[in-house]
Design a protein around this motif. Structure first.
Motif, PDB file in Angstrom:
ATOM      1  N   ALA A  59     -20.661 -28.605  10.593  1.00  0.00           N
ATOM      2  CA  ALA A  59     -19.722 -29.662  10.976  1.00  0.00           C
ATOM      3  C   ALA A  59     -18.499 -29.676  10.065  1.00  0.00           C
ATOM      4  O   ALA A  59     -17.370 -29.865  10.528  1.00  0.00           O
ATOM      5  N   PHE A 119     -20.295 -23.662  15.871  1.00  0.00           N
ATOM      6  CA  PHE A 119     -21.212 -24.614  15.235  1.00  0.00           C
ATOM      7  C   PHE A 119     -22.650 -24.109  15.286  1.00  0.00           C
ATOM      8  O   PHE A 119     -23.347 -24.089  14.263  1.00  0.00           O
ATOM      9  N   THR A 141     -20.692 -34.154  15.683  1.00  0.00           N
ATOM     10  CA  THR A 141     -19.865 -32.999  16.054  1.00  0.00           C
ATOM     11  C   THR A 141     -20.213 -32.456  17.439  1.00  0.00           C
ATOM     12  O   THR A 141     -19.340 -32.288  18.290  1.00  0.00           O
ATOM     13  N   ASP A 192     -15.803 -24.145  19.830  1.00  0.00           N
ATOM     14  CA  ASP A 192     -16.325 -24.994  18.757  1.00  0.00           C
ATOM     15  C   ASP A 192     -17.843 -24.988  18.744  1.00  0.00           C
ATOM     16  O   ASP A 192     -18.477 -24.881  17.688  1.00  0.00           O
ATOM     17  N   ARG A 245     -14.568 -29.195  11.098  1.00  0.00           N
ATOM     18  CA  ARG A 245     -13.582 -30.215  10.750  1.00  0.00           C
ATOM     19  C   ARG A 245     -12.399 -29.612   9.997  1.00  0.00           C
ATOM     20  O   ARG A 245     -11.242 -29.945  10.256  1.00  0.00           O
ATOM     21  N   GLY A 261     -23.668 -33.365  12.074  1.00  0.00           N
ATOM     22  CA  GLY A 261     -23.525 -32.172  12.898  1.00  0.00           C
ATOM     23  C   GLY A 261     -23.941 -32.398  14.333  1.00  0.00           C
ATOM     24  O   GLY A 261     -23.131 -32.301  15.259  1.00  0.00           O
ATOM     25  N   TRP A 262     -25.240 -32.731  14.542  1.00  0.00           N
ATOM     26  CA  TRP A 262     -25.750 -32.850  15.909  1.00  0.00           C
ATOM     27  C   TRP A 262     -25.039 -33.932  16.698  1.00  0.00           C
ATOM     28  O   TRP A 262     -24.562 -33.704  17.798  1.00  0.00           O
TER      29      TRP A 262
END
Length: 292
Positions: free
Chosen positions: A63, A21, A155, A17, A67, A151-152
């Protein structure tokens, strides 16, 4: 031979992941900013502004991809995800004020030490140039926190926390986040470009991203993504309004935010997040996401 008990007690990693990302977030952002640079002119010029803004949404787009992939695979969210809850209504404004206060304190201390003086006219000019208070607030929300924090923090942070301690996670993510900003030092019209990468101010600005990441990471574990957005917004907005660019001010701000973050993480830590068992381990029951 590894027993089922050993497998169940081993925390689940999210290397795949995280690799996906970072590839997407850096790829989308850096390609967009490189394109804006190639178009010429400042980042807010008609030719480059749209492409420049796309770059700010690289972490959010990454992100969303993760998902969607997780949903198609039927995988549960990491146990370390902090869900939206009533506690957010309390922690978000409190931490927003705290983040803004650290910037104010750095500016006032620098002024007392003979650094740049605070200018209220500069605040009015900044808001006026943006088209008014509503437009300024919208710009500060869209141009940073909304495009980055899902995101940061929403996620990456939970996935790092599955196998890392709190301090290690916020420090590692802070360094990654700082590196992500580097192309902006070459894009005219950005704060980073005005500072310059090879200057004391530019270096301090890049390093100051790490303690800010520590504060935002603390906010995420306290109040979820809303609190993380609030702290990010408060830090960025106060720095822009007060025109924080001088090296001495940045140095004081870096030290203050690092001190506050370390104190919070050490003496007022959020409730410990659970670790996720390895997927597919025999007897491993999924743990509920933390609510604050």
């Amino acid at each position: 031979m590894t027993t089922s008990h050993d497998s169940a007690s081993r925390p689940q990693g999210y290397r795949g992941d995280l690799t996906l990302f970072f590839s997407l977030a850096f790829g989308v952002s850096w390609v967009a900013w490189a394109t804006a640079w190639a178009l010429g002119g400042p980042a807010n010029s008609p030719a480059a502004s749209g492409v420049h803004l796309i770059g700010a949404f690289g972490p959010l787009l990454a992100a969303l991809v993760l998902r969607i992939r997780r949903g198609r695979r039927g995988e549960p969210a990491p146990a370390q995800v902090v869900r939206f809850g009533r506690g957010t209504l309390l922690w978000a404004p409190l931490l927003l004020v705290l983040a803004s206060a650290t910037v104010w304190a750095g500016v006032l201390l620098a002024q007392a030490a003979g650094g740049p003086a605070l200018s209220l006219d500069g605040i009015k000019d900044t808001v006026g140039d943006a088209g008014g208070i509503v437009a300024f607030v919208a710009m500060m929300l869209v141009g940073g926190p909304l495009g980055e924090e899902p995101g940061w923090r929403g996620t990456v942070h939970p996935r790092m926390r599955a196998t890392m301690g709190r301090f290690q996670a916020v420090l590692v993510l802070g360094v990654v986040w700082s590196v992500w900003h580097l192309p902006l030092f070459f894009l005219e019209g950005t704060v980073q470009y005005e500072l310059g990468l090879a200057t004391a101010g530019g270096v301090l600005f890049a390093v100051s991203v790490v303690p800010m990441a520590m504060l935002i990471g603390y906010a995420y574990e306290r109040g979820g993504i809303v609190a993380a957005i609030a702290v990010h917004f408060a830090g960025n907005t106060t720095m822009v309004l007060l025109g924080v660019k001088a090296a001495e001010t940045l140095a004081l701000l870096l030290g203050l935010q690092a001190l506050v973050a370390v104190l919070l993480l050490t003496f007022a830590p959020p409730r410990a997040l659970p670790r996720t068992p390895r997927a597919g381990a025999v007897g491993a029951a999924p743990e509920p996401a933390v609510r604050v």
